[in-house]
Design a protein around this motif. Sequence first.
Motif, mmCIF file in Angstrom:
data_model
loop_
_atom_site.group_PDB
_atom_site.id
_atom_site.type_symbol
_atom_site.label_atom_id
_atom_site.label_comp_id
_atom_site.label_asym_id
_atom_site.label_seq_id
_atom_site.Cartn_x
_atom_site.Cartn_y
_atom_site.Cartn_z
ATOM 1 N N LEU A 71 0.868 -1.196 0.014
ATOM 2 C CA LEU A 71 0.105 0.086 0.145
ATOM 3 C C LEU A 71 0.794 1.146 0.124
ATOM 4 C CD1 LEU A 71 -2.911 -1.201 2.519
ATOM 5 C CD2 LEU A 71 -2.904 -0.877 -0.094
ATOM 6 N N GLN A 72 2.231 1.187 0.162
ATOM 7 C CA GLN A 72 2.990 2.382 -0.084
ATOM 8 C C GLN A 72 2.828 3.030 -1.430
ATOM 9 O OE1 GLN A 72 4.588 3.338 2.997
ATOM 10 N NE2 GLN A 72 6.214 3.811 1.769
ATOM 11 N N PRO A 73 2.500 4.245 -1.353
ATOM 12 C CA PRO A 73 2.593 5.162 -2.427
ATOM 13 C C PRO A 73 3.864 4.904 -3.394
ATOM 14 C CG PRO A 73 2.179 6.644 -0.544
ATOM 15 C CD PRO A 73 2.577 5.301 -0.046
ATOM 16 N N GLY A 74 3.294 4.473 -4.587
ATOM 17 C CA GLY A 74 4.545 4.339 -5.747
ATOM 18 C C GLY A 74 4.796 2.932 -5.531
ATOM 19 N N ALA A 75 4.323 2.019 -4.771
ATOM 20 C CA ALA A 75 5.084 0.602 -4.444
ATOM 21 C C ALA A 75 4.863 -0.037 -6.057
ATOM 22 C CB ALA A 75 3.916 0.089 -3.771
ATOM 23 N N PRO A 76 5.886 -0.808 -6.219
ATOM 24 C CA PRO A 76 6.020 -1.293 -7.631
ATOM 25 C C PRO A 76 5.103 -2.735 -8.046
ATOM 26 C CG PRO A 76 7.944 -1.853 -6.537
ATOM 27 C CD PRO A 76 7.217 -0.898 -5.430
ATOM 28 N N SER A 77 4.479 -2.928 -6.752
ATOM 29 C CA SER A 77 3.602 -4.246 -6.850
ATOM 30 C C SER A 77 2.658 -4.217 -5.741
ATOM 31 C CB SER A 77 4.487 -5.523 -6.792
ATOM 32 O OG SER A 77 3.691 -6.420 -6.783
ATOM 33 N N GLN A 78 1.569 -4.987 -5.983
ATOM 34 C CA GLN A 78 0.440 -5.223 -4.768
ATOM 35 C C GLN A 78 0.867 -6.209 -4.035
ATOM 36 O OE1 GLN A 78 -3.477 -5.557 -6.100
ATOM 37 N NE2 GLN A 78 -3.293 -3.706 -7.589
ATOM 38 N N THR A 79 2.094 -7.000 -4.466
ATOM 39 C CA THR A 79 2.288 -8.299 -3.561
ATOM 40 C C THR A 79 3.753 -8.165 -3.064
ATOM 41 O OG1 THR A 79 0.699 -9.670 -5.043
ATOM 42 C CG2 THR A 79 2.546 -10.573 -3.375
ATOM 43 N N ALA A 80 3.935 -8.121 -1.725
ATOM 44 C CA ALA A 80 5.410 -8.211 -1.446
ATOM 45 C C ALA A 80 5.579 -9.669 -0.311
ATOM 46 C CB ALA A 80 5.655 -6.957 -0.399
ATOM 47 N N VAL A 81 6.627 -10.362 -0.858
ATOM 48 C CA VAL A 81 7.008 -11.659 -0.084
ATOM 49 C C VAL A 81 7.857 -11.325 0.956
ATOM 50 C CG1 VAL A 81 6.276 -13.054 -2.189
ATOM 51 C CG2 VAL A 81 8.621 -12.397 -1.843
ATOM 52 N N THR A 82 7.903 -12.222 1.783
ATOM 53 C CA THR A 82 8.767 -12.224 3.275
ATOM 54 C C THR A 82 10.162 -12.677 2.864
ATOM 55 O OG1 THR A 82 6.795 -12.641 4.619
ATOM 56 C CG2 THR A 82 9.012 -12.828 5.459
ATOM 57 N N VAL A 83 11.231 -11.865 3.043
ATOM 58 C CA VAL A 83 12.639 -12.296 3.056
ATOM 59 C C VAL A 83 13.025 -12.432 4.316
ATOM 60 C CG1 VAL A 83 14.842 -11.294 2.573
ATOM 61 C CG2 VAL A 83 13.055 -10.521 1.316
ATOM 62 N N GLU A 84 12.799 -11.796 5.357
ATOM 63 C CA GLU A 84 13.022 -12.409 6.665
ATOM 64 C C GLU A 84 11.951 -11.780 7.986
ATOM 65 O OE1 GLU A 84 14.380 -10.481 9.498
ATOM 66 O OE2 GLU A 84 14.274 -8.563 8.394
ATOM 67 N N MET A 85 11.850 -12.442 8.840
ATOM 68 C CA MET A 85 11.213 -11.858 9.852
ATOM 69 C C MET A 85 11.214 -12.414 11.195
ATOM 70 S SD MET A 85 6.805 -12.726 10.103
ATOM 71 C CE MET A 85 6.005 -12.702 11.482
ATOM 72 N N THR A 86 11.310 -11.432 12.039
ATOM 73 C CA THR A 86 11.535 -11.732 13.614
ATOM 74 C C THR A 86 10.192 -11.364 14.575
ATOM 75 O OG1 THR A 86 12.180 -9.566 14.373
ATOM 76 C CG2 THR A 86 13.718 -11.199 13.500
ATOM 77 N N SER A 87 9.822 -12.427 15.242
ATOM 78 C CA SER A 87 8.842 -12.104 16.224
ATOM 79 C C SER A 87 8.990 -12.304 17.652
ATOM 80 C CB SER A 87 7.623 -12.834 15.811
ATOM 81 O OG SER A 87 8.133 -14.262 15.859
ATOM 82 N N ARG A 88 8.286 -11.642 18.379
ATOM 83 C CA ARG A 88 8.392 -11.474 19.905
ATOM 84 C C ARG A 88 7.064 -11.885 20.395
ATOM 85 N NH1 ARG A 88 11.460 -8.116 17.384
ATOM 86 N NH2 ARG A 88 10.001 -6.644 17.560
ATOM 87 N N PHE A 89 6.808 -12.899 21.371
ATOM 88 C CA PHE A 89 5.824 -13.044 22.148
ATOM 89 C C PHE A 89 5.629 -12.700 23.534
ATOM 90 C CE2 PHE A 89 6.599 -16.349 18.622
ATOM 91 C CZ PHE A 89 5.342 -16.214 17.923
#
Length: 147
Positions: A71-89
């Motif tokens: 949803l970024q203005p000017g995004a080159p695609s409507q799809t972005a795939v995960t390269v890396e992700m961290t999470s904290r519970f």
Amino acid sequence: MSGVPDTTAERPPERSAFMRLIGAAQVPAPEGKVWVRLPELRPELLNQLPAAHGGVIMALLDSVMSRACALQPGAPSQTAVTVEMTSRFHRPGRGALLAEGWVVHASRSLCSCAAELRDADGQLVASGSGTFKYWLAPTTLDRPSAD
């Protein structure tokens, strides 16, 4: 973000088959943010505590961050795939959940995001960050619907 808003306004069908499967959907959010709401934790989405399974929590965080990129203005695609992700519970997730994601930095090919997941009382359940790559090849979104 305080609690899980009850957004019953008409919205387009959920574009992610997995989000439809777990019962989550994108709901209206303030500008620059993305919200995905899971209104109910069905028994099959729970761990042994019982609370939201870690995979469900991570899927919600991943989804809002990926959508924030798209949803970024000017995004080159409507799809972005995960390269890396961290999470904290931070605490067990129970009841309705709301994930909020936003962009921290975007370039032409990569996008960095952050996200939080809160319960119906506004308590922080989990947080995360990730890097996403804009997907330029065709996706299922580009195929004609069978409806």
